[in-house]
Design an enzyme around this catalytic site. Structure first.
Site, PDB file in Angstrom:
ATOM      1  N   GLU A  81       0.897  -1.228   0.092  1.00  0.00           N
ATOM      2  CA  GLU A  81       0.075   0.027   0.009  1.00  0.00           C
ATOM      3  C   GLU A  81       0.895   1.323   0.066  1.00  0.00           C
ATOM      4  OE1 GLU A  81      -2.266   0.319   3.519  1.00  0.00           O
ATOM      5  OE2 GLU A  81      -3.774   1.651   2.620  1.00  0.00           O
ATOM      6  N   LYS A 122      -9.458   2.608  -2.265  1.00  0.00           N
ATOM      7  CA  LYS A 122      -9.620   1.922  -1.129  1.00  0.00           C
ATOM      8  C   LYS A 122     -10.999   2.175  -0.660  1.00  0.00           C
ATOM      9  CE  LYS A 122      -7.075   1.939   3.260  1.00  0.00           C
ATOM     10  NZ  LYS A 122      -5.745   2.234   4.119  1.00  0.00           N
ATOM     11  N   CYS A 148      -5.789  -2.840   1.993  1.00  0.00           N
ATOM     12  CA  CYS A 148      -5.498  -2.874   3.522  1.00  0.00           C
ATOM     13  C   CYS A 148      -6.723  -3.140   4.404  1.00  0.00           C
ATOM     14  CB  CYS A 148      -4.888  -1.738   3.966  1.00  0.00           C
ATOM     15  SG  CYS A 148      -4.053  -1.955   5.605  1.00  0.00           S
TER      16      CYS A 148
HETATM   17  N1  LIG Z   1      -3.502   0.876   6.092  1.00  0.00           N
HETATM   18  C1  LIG Z   1      -4.607   0.654   6.726  1.00  0.00           C
HETATM   19  O1  LIG Z   1      -5.610   0.731   6.213  1.00  0.00           O
HETATM   20  N2  LIG Z   1      -4.229   0.051   8.030  1.00  0.00           N
HETATM   21  C2  LIG Z   1      -5.393  -0.059   8.978  1.00  0.00           C
HETATM   22  C3  LIG Z   1      -4.894  -0.859  10.108  1.00  0.00           C
HETATM   23  C4  LIG Z   1      -5.199  -2.451   9.582  1.00  0.00           C
HETATM   24  O2  LIG Z   1      -6.103  -2.567   8.979  1.00  0.00           O
HETATM   25  O3  LIG Z   1      -4.698  -3.237  10.124  1.00  0.00           O
END
Ligand SMILES: NC(=O)NCCC(=O)O
Length: 383
Positions: free
Chosen positions: A119, A195, A232
């Site tokens: 990401e 996203k 993510c």
């Molecule tokens: N980059 C992101 O969305 N991180 C959020 C934390 C997770 O999903 O573990």
């Protein structure tokens, strides 16, 4: 031992368990054994010279009578940032291009057809800071930015589909998005996937920078199979995976940035469960290392202000629809995971377990429409 020194669960099991017991533990923990993939000596040598981990595995499927195998090789790239977070923006981006370029060259030597990066791979994960400068300057146009140009060159040179998750700036309204650009092996931009879910947890202050994506659950038909990108935090939402699968995704990539204290026990489960539930392959990718920021920030938990997010634990892996999974890459090192998969396995597992066929989707859809209404009365029976 601190979280950033512990190298991997698999290494720990291998060094502490007797062989026979290890095989049984692995069967229960990881499913059917993933076979090791022989990678060319030149790739192994180059990875060692360039100081990153290179691992190869393959998922077989039964040989069918009517369909030939559909073997595809994917490459998952995980890495730490190259320069300190206060180096000039363009230098940081150039250093990251150069690092990832040398890893992709090894992916090409290893016969990779589709490569996916982590990401917002061109920048530190600076959204913890809530500062706009200089982080918004890392944002680029998805179609014509320098990172997309760079990836187009890689795609053409190596005949490889490139999935490039970046911070996107949409010039017209100067809007920022967290976006994966999908570049065909022809070098053309096939499209982009933004996203879908923006975290509001821990130091993941991403909602300060961008909104929930508006590209839905797009699936990209490539020469090597139908792929989708669930970025993510979207991995915590089973219906998000499901919708990519409803649009026909055969492989869903999950480029991520997440830290040990927050999500590590969930990491091995979520993408793997999505592969099982949706009869597809899933590829979870996480960055590595600890990133330090000049200004201190607080986490809204009563604790002292600090300069870092915590340890990004890598551990990128691929899961198959039969519930098996590859070992993860290291928790601490840059790495390339090369995985060969026969996409015929998706339908074979579907024919065996029939989750998609037995799902009562029309009923769920109807009831869900009722459940999200403000006047919804839950159906609970009481004595
Ligand atoms: N980059 C992101 O969305 N991180 C959020 C934390 C997770 O999903 O573990």
């Amino acid at each position: 031992m601190s979280a950033c020194e512990f190298e991997s669960l698999e290494k720990s099991l291998e060094s502490h368990l007797p062989e026979a017991e290890l095989a049984e533990v692995k069967r229960i923990l990881f499913g059917r054994e993933t076979l090791k993939l022989d990678l060319p000596a030149c790739a192994v040598e180059a990875a060692s010279e360039r100081d990153f981990e290179l691992k190869g595995y393959k998922f077989d499927a039964v040989q069918e009578q009517l369909r030939p195998p559909r073997r595809v090789r994917v490459g998952l790239v995980q890495h730490r940032i190259v320069l300190p977070t206060d180096a000039p923006v363009l230098d940081q981006i150039a250093a990251m291009h150069s690092r990832v370029g040398e890893i992709v060259e090894v992916a090409a030597m290893s016969g990779v057809n589709i490569v996916c990066f982590q990401e917002t791979w061109t920048m530190p994960f600076a959204f913890c800071t809530r500062e706009k400068e200089p982080w918004t300057e890392f944002a680029e146009c998805a179609e014509e930015g320098s990172t997309t140009r760079f990836c187009q060159e890689l795609a053409k040179k190596y005949n490889m589909v490139v999935v490039s998750p970046i911070l996107e700036r949409e010039e017209l309204h100067s809007t920022l998005w967290n976006t994966a650009v999908v570049i065909s092996n022809s070098g053309n931009v096939l499209g982009k996937s933004r996203k879908n879910h923006i975290p509001r947890v821990g130091d993941f202050n991403e909602s300060t920078y961008y909104m929930e994506g508006d590209t839905g659950h797009t699936v990209f038909q490539t020469q090597f199979g139908r792929i989708a990108v669930n970025i993510c935090y979207g991995r915590h939402h089973p219906l998000n995976w499901f919708m990519y699968s409803m649009n026909g995704a055969e492989i869903v990539f999950n480029p991520s940035a997440t830290v040990g204290a927050l999500s590590e026990p969930m990491w091995p489960i979520e993408a793997r469960n999505a592969a099982i539930a949706n009869h597809c392959f899933t590829c979870a990718i996480n960055r590595v290392g600890t990133e330090h920021f000049k200004s201190e920030f607080t986490s809204g938990d009563g604790k002292k202000a600090h300069h870092d997010f915590g340890h990004f634990y890598g551990s990128s892996y691929v899961a198959a629809p039969d519930g098996s999974r590859t070992p993860g890459l290291s928790r601490t090192r840059d790495g390339l995971l090369v995985v060969e998969m026969d996409l015929n396995l998706n339908r074979q597992v579907s024919d065996k377990w029939s989750f998609k066929m037995t799902g009562r989707y029309a009923e769920y859809a109807e009831k869900l429409t009722e459940a999200v209404r403000h006047d919804f009365k839950p159906k609970v029976v009481k004595e």
